[in-house]
Scaffold this active site. Structure first.
Site, PDB file in Angstrom:
ATOM      1  N   LEU A  22      12.398   1.100   1.702  1.00  0.00           N
ATOM      2  CA  LEU A  22      13.246   2.042   1.884  1.00  0.00           C
ATOM      3  C   LEU A  22      14.359   2.783   3.033  1.00  0.00           C
ATOM      4  CD1 LEU A  22      10.409   3.210  -0.494  1.00  0.00           C
ATOM      5  CD2 LEU A  22      12.594   2.675  -1.287  1.00  0.00           C
TER       6      LEU A  22
ATOM      7  N   ARG B  67      12.110   5.609  13.449  1.00  0.00           N
ATOM      8  CA  ARG B  67      11.151   5.906  12.925  1.00  0.00           C
ATOM      9  C   ARG B  67      10.043   5.735  14.258  1.00  0.00           C
ATOM     10  NH1 ARG B  67       8.061   5.646   7.164  1.00  0.00           N
ATOM     11  NH2 ARG B  67       7.123   7.084   7.786  1.00  0.00           N
TER      12      ARG B  67
ATOM     13  N   PRO C 196       0.784  -1.550   0.495  1.00  0.00           N
ATOM     14  CA  PRO C 196      -0.111   0.049  -0.356  1.00  0.00           C
ATOM     15  C   PRO C 196       0.675   1.289   0.038  1.00  0.00           C
ATOM     16  CG  PRO C 196      -0.928  -1.450   1.615  1.00  0.00           C
ATOM     17  CD  PRO C 196       0.631  -2.064   0.382  1.00  0.00           C
ATOM     18  N   ASN C 197       0.291   2.686  -1.040  1.00  0.00           N
ATOM     19  CA  ASN C 197       1.108   3.048  -0.993  1.00  0.00           C
ATOM     20  C   ASN C 197       2.606   3.581  -1.780  1.00  0.00           C
ATOM     21  OD1 ASN C 197      -1.126   5.137   0.863  1.00  0.00           O
ATOM     22  ND2 ASN C 197      -0.368   3.633   2.511  1.00  0.00           N
TER      23      ASN C 197
ATOM     24  N   GLU D 234      12.549  -9.097   2.833  1.00  0.00           N
ATOM     25  CA  GLU D 234      11.432  -7.782   3.143  1.00  0.00           C
ATOM     26  C   GLU D 234      12.300  -6.950   3.179  1.00  0.00           C
ATOM     27  OE1 GLU D 234       8.375  -8.239   6.274  1.00  0.00           O
ATOM     28  OE2 GLU D 234       9.612  -5.942   6.872  1.00  0.00           O
TER      29      GLU D 234
ATOM     30  N   ALA E  41       2.556  -0.279   5.594  1.00  0.00           N
ATOM     31  CA  ALA E  41       2.270  -0.083   6.849  1.00  0.00           C
ATOM     32  C   ALA E  41       1.988  -2.042   7.372  1.00  0.00           C
ATOM     33  CB  ALA E  41       1.113   0.536   7.078  1.00  0.00           C
TER      34      ALA E  41
ATOM     35  N   ASN F 275       8.186  -5.780  -0.107  1.00  0.00           N
ATOM     36  CA  ASN F 275       7.913  -4.155   0.330  1.00  0.00           C
ATOM     37  C   ASN F 275       6.804  -4.040   0.934  1.00  0.00           C
ATOM     38  OD1 ASN F 275       8.122  -1.657   2.249  1.00  0.00           O
ATOM     39  ND2 ASN F 275       8.709  -0.537   0.647  1.00  0.00           N
TER      40      ASN F 275
END
Ligand code: DQA
Length: 148
Positions: free
Chosen positions: A100, A106, A8-9, A97, A76, A73
């Protein structure tokens, strides 16, 4: 042939939080992966979906489709998709896995991957080069070399 899956995204790469994910678009990343694959003697197929179920189906079918390995990848979904974890566990191909961004630098919710446990390893924090490093590893594992 290695199947590279993006979750996603990741279709928004290049425009989405470029300070975190860089300015390379998904299309450019696909071209880079093809070039890195060619250098290493690996064919690559590159797919992206915003849908968990689509990613799960691609993971389930990869072996039957004749792929030899997976680079993933999950976006989320990395942090909460037990369904994707189960799909990875249920298939025989070596998987790597990639991320980026450096998940460990984070937010706390990003610092745990539920899917990495079904992968050979995880490469995170090197921008688009995370994908190249995954292909370098898989070229070793699959014992292929540069063409010629
Ligand atoms: C990501 C990291 C995830 O936490 C995030 O949800 C993404 C991208 C990365 O490549 O750094 O969508 O997987």
């Amino acid at each position: 042939m290695v199947l590279i899956l993006n979750g996603p995204n990741l279709n928004l790469l290049g425009q989405r939080e470029p300070e975190v994910y860089g300015r390379t678009t998904l299309e450019e990343l696909e071209a880079l992966c093809e070039a890195w694959g060619a250098e290493l003697g690996l064919g690559v197929a590159f797919r992206q979906s915003n849908y968990e179920g689509q990613l799960i189906e691609w993971v389930q079918q990869a072996h039957r489709e004749g792929f030899l390995a997976l680079v993933l990848n999950p976006g989320a979904l990395t942090h909460y998709s037990y369904a994707l974890l189960d799909a990875l566990r249920a298939q025989p191909l070596p998987a790597v896995e990639v991320h980026l961004s450096n998940l460990h630098a984070r937010e706390p919710f990003r610092q745990h991957s539920v899917t990495a446990g079904a992968c050979r390893g995880i490469i995170a924090g090197f921008g688009v080069l995370s994908y190249k490093l995954a292909l370098v590893y898989l070229a070793e594992v699959l014992e292929v070399g540069p063409p010629g």
